[in-house]
Scaffold this active site. Structure first.
Site, short mmCIF file in Angstrom:
data_model
loop_
_atom_site.label_atom_id
_atom_site.label_comp_id
_atom_site.label_asym_id
_atom_site.label_seq_id
_atom_site.Cartn_x
_atom_site.Cartn_y
_atom_site.Cartn_z
N ARG A 52 0.83 -0.96 -0.01
CA ARG A 52 0.10 -0.08 0.03
C ARG A 52 0.74 1.31 0.02
O ARG A 52 0.40 2.13 -0.53
CB ARG A 52 -1.08 0.08 1.03
CG ARG A 52 -2.07 -1.15 0.93
CD ARG A 52 -2.83 -1.33 2.25
NE ARG A 52 -2.25 -1.55 3.30
CZ ARG A 52 -2.05 -2.54 3.90
NH1 ARG A 52 -2.26 -3.62 3.28
NH2 ARG A 52 -1.26 -2.71 5.17
N GLU A 56 3.46 -6.58 14.34
CA GLU A 56 2.69 -6.75 15.29
C GLU A 56 2.10 -8.25 15.38
O GLU A 56 1.61 -8.61 16.58
CB GLU A 56 1.43 -5.79 15.39
CG GLU A 56 0.61 -5.63 14.45
CD GLU A 56 1.11 -4.84 13.47
OE1 GLU A 56 0.03 -4.23 12.64
OE2 GLU A 56 2.10 -4.50 13.10
#
Length: 171
Positions: free
Chosen positions: A59, A96
């Site tokens: 992205r 994460e």
């Protein structure tokens, strides 16, 4: 900012249970909102000595290439392993919810380059920090980092201590 915020969709439990994914596809589907996001991303850096824009797969390619085009600068892709056909440098990092690696062509930047790093989202800061390290591995300087969305509760900005950081939307 309300116009942009309304174009970010929450997807619960993606890519794993417990994660709320911030989906930018409604934003990029709306040409006026995309144009606004790009202009707001680059605004703080007009007139700065930036010589290249870099973006992370995937992205970051969307926003980074549009910012580069608007500034009339080269775009440097930071890619997942095995995607670049030439000699590469790489860096591994933790996400994460897992780990990853980024690569850059070894001749993509020079030690005289001042790079604006662009991505759609700043979460824990692992990808952004690794991207800065990869850019610096080639001898270039990270002028600043800019993001469309920042997840403040994950404190990713803390990992970018020492780097100027600009985010459009904070969640």
């Amino acid at each position: 900012m309300h116009r942009l915020r309304s174009k970010i969709r929450d997807i619960p439990d993606f890519p794993i249970p417990g994660i709320i994914f911030k989906d930018i596809t409604p934003l990029v589907k709306d040409p006026a909102a995309l144009r606004l996001a790009v202009h707001l991303l680059l605004q703080p850096f007009l007139g700065r000595p930036i010589t290249a824009v870099a973006g992370m797969e995937a992205r970051g390619f969307i926003f980074g290439s549009l910012v580069a085009w608007e500034l009339g600068l080269p775009f440097v892709p930071l890619r997942k392993p095995g995607k670049l056909p030439y000699d590469v440098q790489n860096v591994s990092y933790d996400l994460e919810y897992g780990s990853a690696m980024l690569e850059i062509h070894s001749d993509a930047l020079a030690d005289t380059d001042r790079v604006l790093l662009i991505d759609d989202l700043l979460a824990t800061g692992g990808t952004a920090k690794a991207s800065c390290e990869l850019i610096e591995k080639l001898g270039a300087t990270v002028e600043a980092c800019a993001f469309v969305v920042e997840l403040d509760f994950l404190q990713g900005r803390d990992r970018l201590d020492g780097y100027e950081t600009h985010s459009l939307l904070h969640f």
